[in-house]
Design a protein around this motif. Structure first.
Motif, PDB file in Angstrom:
ATOM      1  N   LEU A 145       0.834  -1.204   0.000  1.00  0.00           N
ATOM      2  CA  LEU A 145       0.000   0.000   0.000  1.00  0.00           C
ATOM      3  C   LEU A 145       0.870   1.255   0.000  1.00  0.00           C
ATOM      4  O   LEU A 145       0.527   2.255  -0.634  1.00  0.00           O
ATOM      5  N   ALA A 146       1.981   1.203   0.699  1.00  0.00           N
ATOM      6  CA  ALA A 146       2.882   2.353   0.717  1.00  0.00           C
ATOM      7  C   ALA A 146       3.442   2.606  -0.685  1.00  0.00           C
ATOM      8  O   ALA A 146       3.468   3.748  -1.164  1.00  0.00           O
ATOM      9  N   HIS A 147       3.894   1.531  -1.349  1.00  0.00           N
ATOM     10  CA  HIS A 147       4.401   1.663  -2.723  1.00  0.00           C
ATOM     11  C   HIS A 147       3.316   2.160  -3.670  1.00  0.00           C
ATOM     12  O   HIS A 147       3.558   3.004  -4.525  1.00  0.00           O
ATOM     13  N   LEU A 148       2.121   1.601  -3.485  1.00  0.00           N
ATOM     14  CA  LEU A 148       1.013   1.969  -4.357  1.00  0.00           C
ATOM     15  C   LEU A 148       0.677   3.444  -4.185  1.00  0.00           C
ATOM     16  O   LEU A 148       0.443   4.166  -5.168  1.00  0.00           O
ATOM     17  N   GLY A 149       0.669   3.894  -2.948  1.00  0.00           N
ATOM     18  CA  GLY A 149       0.397   5.297  -2.689  1.00  0.00           C
ATOM     19  C   GLY A 149       1.473   6.191  -3.294  1.00  0.00           C
ATOM     20  O   GLY A 149       1.168   7.242  -3.873  1.00  0.00           O
ATOM     21  N   GLU A 178       2.705  10.493   1.207  1.00  0.00           N
ATOM     22  CA  GLU A 178       4.020  11.126   1.139  1.00  0.00           C
ATOM     23  C   GLU A 178       4.822  10.846   2.407  1.00  0.00           C
ATOM     24  O   GLU A 178       5.998  10.479   2.355  1.00  0.00           O
ATOM     25  N   LEU A 179       4.160  11.025   3.547  1.00  0.00           N
ATOM     26  CA  LEU A 179       4.825  10.784   4.828  1.00  0.00           C
ATOM     27  C   LEU A 179       5.277   9.331   4.944  1.00  0.00           C
ATOM     28  O   LEU A 179       6.389   9.036   5.391  1.00  0.00           O
ATOM     29  N   LEU A 180       4.390   8.426   4.519  1.00  0.00           N
ATOM     30  CA  LEU A 180       4.689   7.003   4.621  1.00  0.00           C
ATOM     31  C   LEU A 180       5.853   6.631   3.700  1.00  0.00           C
ATOM     32  O   LEU A 180       6.685   5.781   4.030  1.00  0.00           O
ATOM     33  N   GLU A 181       5.921   7.309   2.574  1.00  0.00           N
ATOM     34  CA  GLU A 181       7.015   7.048   1.650  1.00  0.00           C
ATOM     35  C   GLU A 181       8.335   7.547   2.241  1.00  0.00           C
ATOM     36  O   GLU A 181       9.346   6.848   2.209  1.00  0.00           O
ATOM     37  N   LYS A 182       8.286   8.745   2.802  1.00  0.00           N
ATOM     38  CA  LYS A 182       9.503   9.305   3.384  1.00  0.00           C
ATOM     39  C   LYS A 182       9.966   8.504   4.590  1.00  0.00           C
ATOM     40  O   LYS A 182      11.159   8.379   4.845  1.00  0.00           O
ATOM     41  N   GLY A 191       7.155   6.905  21.119  1.00  0.00           N
ATOM     42  CA  GLY A 191       6.568   8.130  20.600  1.00  0.00           C
ATOM     43  C   GLY A 191       5.157   7.938  20.094  1.00  0.00           C
ATOM     44  O   GLY A 191       4.555   6.885  20.311  1.00  0.00           O
ATOM     45  N   PRO A 192       4.626   8.943  19.414  1.00  0.00           N
ATOM     46  CA  PRO A 192       3.243   8.886  18.929  1.00  0.00           C
ATOM     47  C   PRO A 192       3.086   7.796  17.873  1.00  0.00           C
ATOM     48  O   PRO A 192       4.028   7.470  17.156  1.00  0.00           O
ATOM     49  N   SER A 193       1.892   7.249  17.782  1.00  0.00           N
ATOM     50  CA  SER A 193       1.656   6.172  16.820  1.00  0.00           C
ATOM     51  C   SER A 193       1.743   6.707  15.399  1.00  0.00           C
ATOM     52  O   SER A 193       1.529   7.896  15.144  1.00  0.00           O
ATOM     53  N   VAL A 194       2.051   5.816  14.495  1.00  0.00           N
ATOM     54  CA  VAL A 194       2.169   6.206  13.084  1.00  0.00           C
ATOM     55  C   VAL A 194       0.836   6.738  12.585  1.00  0.00           C
ATOM     56  O   VAL A 194       0.784   7.762  11.897  1.00  0.00           O
ATOM     57  N   ARG A 195      -0.250   6.070  12.954  1.00  0.00           N
ATOM     58  CA  ARG A 195      -1.536   6.539  12.463  1.00  0.00           C
ATOM     59  C   ARG A 195      -1.836   7.942  12.971  1.00  0.00           C
ATOM     60  O   ARG A 195      -2.351   8.784  12.240  1.00  0.00           O
ATOM     61  N   ALA A 196      -1.489   8.211  14.242  1.00  0.00           N
ATOM     62  CA  ALA A 196      -1.703   9.547  14.791  1.00  0.00           C
ATOM     63  C   ALA A 196      -0.870  10.575  14.022  1.00  0.00           C
ATOM     64  O   ALA A 196      -1.337  11.676  13.718  1.00  0.00           O
ATOM     65  N   THR A 197       0.351  10.209  13.707  1.00  0.00           N
ATOM     66  CA  THR A 197       1.231  11.105  12.941  1.00  0.00           C
ATOM     67  C   THR A 197       0.626  11.411  11.579  1.00  0.00           C
ATOM     68  O   THR A 197       0.559  12.571  11.148  1.00  0.00           O
ATOM     69  N   LEU A 198       0.153  10.352  10.894  1.00  0.00           N
ATOM     70  CA  LEU A 198      -0.444  10.544   9.566  1.00  0.00           C
ATOM     71  C   LEU A 198      -1.697  11.408   9.674  1.00  0.00           C
ATOM     72  O   LEU A 198      -1.923  12.308   8.860  1.00  0.00           O
ATOM     73  N   GLN A 199      -2.484  11.131  10.693  1.00  0.00           N
ATOM     74  CA  GLN A 199      -3.736  11.856  10.860  1.00  0.00           C
ATOM     75  C   GLN A 199      -3.474  13.333  11.158  1.00  0.00           C
ATOM     76  O   GLN A 199      -4.166  14.218  10.629  1.00  0.00           O
ATOM     77  N   ALA A 200      -2.457  13.598  11.971  1.00  0.00           N
ATOM     78  CA  ALA A 200      -2.111  14.977  12.311  1.00  0.00           C
ATOM     79  C   ALA A 200      -1.681  15.741  11.062  1.00  0.00           C
ATOM     80  O   ALA A 200      -2.076  16.898  10.860  1.00  0.00           O
ATOM     81  N   ALA A 201      -0.903  15.084  10.226  1.00  0.00           N
ATOM     82  CA  ALA A 201      -0.460  15.729   8.989  1.00  0.00           C
ATOM     83  C   ALA A 201      -1.651  16.052   8.109  1.00  0.00           C
ATOM     84  O   ALA A 201      -1.745  17.144   7.525  1.00  0.00           O
TER      85      ALA A 201
END
Lengths: 173, 173
Positions: free
Chosen positions: A94-98, A116-120, A147-157
């Motif tokens: 899914l990351a590659h696809l995105g 973008e965040l997941l790719e970086k 630290g903060p969860s990945v989903r929280a990070t993505l959601q915040a962005a």
DNA sequence: GCAACCGATTGCAAAATGCAATCAGATTGG
DNA sequence: CCAATCTGATTGCATTTTGCAATCGGTTGC
């Protein structure tokens, strides 16, 4: 979706699992959106799946071993769907696809910021995310306070982009 | 295949490109099988696509910018299909997809050996393969004399497995 | 009680698919 | 020169899948 005329080709067999319009959308909403209930999946996604199709795909994904279903203890009527390890390991795909879609297709900024965040973040971030999913869906222990969860990070962005857009678009501030 | 109700989500838009039963199969046969002509694609793949569906998908993939069509100079009737850069950059996704399918689905040994090799080769092998595809399909120069082509390597591995199977299965030698 | 919500299911129209037959033009073999 | 073959498609038709709205029986919160 006929399962005859299959070939043993890995790509072909993968397509038989999620080579349709909706299965991967459902998995996306469960993985990145954290949705676990029928109604959340029905009303939550922007694309608007029909309820009969959703029911059919959930059943199918369960039969294929991508999902499990359990009673929600807090609500006798609610069913809670969980990702299996098989589904969790789709995260890199899914990351590659995105990332691919972000380059080649007319994605909207607010919806592609997560990709973008997941790719970086790369494989380390994907692994962390998968561990969090294993914790949420399979009850596995979450090793460290990392630290903060990945989903929280993505959601915040995502929220930041939406807020920024609203700010920019608003004539009053 | 309605293109309305789209959302700007990268995954959703990617699914609108190849979220059906056949588009990725066609691309797989062009990328890994080296097929360039209508008939090769029609008769070549194990899965057996119908000719009208093939024609429709080729047209669609061209409209989406994944393929181009040109006259074959050696045969005024033949059309030769080429991958665009957009399609060539699917190689990492196909490699991941193959790796995932090999782990979780009942793939056949002879058809998954290529996925295994491509997985072990990792991003360097994918890059080399993509450069070879750019050479074949886009006429880009092929920098160095860097040994046998990736496709030849994959094909040789496939042949070896088939030969081994035939040997093992044959009662006479 | 009772309205709102739960995960579905049903009926029906529209669209996509699978399949075989067929097409016109180009090429090949004799 | 002519018939057979091969090219990339297209057509008609039956079957399957999808989209959509209405609805279902049971549960919950108030």
């Amino acid at each position: 979706m006929s399962l005859d005329r299959r070939s043993g080709c890995p790509i072909n067999l993968s397509l038989e699992v999620f080579g349709d319009r909706w299965s991967l959308i459902i998995l996306r909403d469960m993985i990145f959106g954290g949705r676990r209930h029928f109604r959340e999946l029905l009303n939550g996604s922007i694309e608007g799946i029909a309820s009969n199709i959703l029911a059919d795909r959930l059943k199918r994904l369960m039969e294929l071993g991508m999902l499990t279903k359990a009673d929600d203890p807090s609500h006798k009527q609610k069913a809670i769907y969980s990702l299996t390890e098989m589904a969790i390991t789709l995260v890199p795909i899914l990351a590659h696809l995105g990332a691919w879609g972000r380059v080649w297709l007319p994605t909207s900024e607010e919806l592609s910021i997560r990709a973008e965040l997941l790719e970086k973040g790369g494989p380390p971030m994907w692994e962390k995310f998968m561990d969090e999913l294993r914790h949420e869906h399979l009850g596995m222990p979450l090793d460290t306070a990392s630290g903060p969860s990945v989903r929280a990070t993505l959601q915040a962005a995502y929220q930041a982009v939406v807020a920024g857009k609203a700010l920019g678009a608003s004539p009053v501030a």
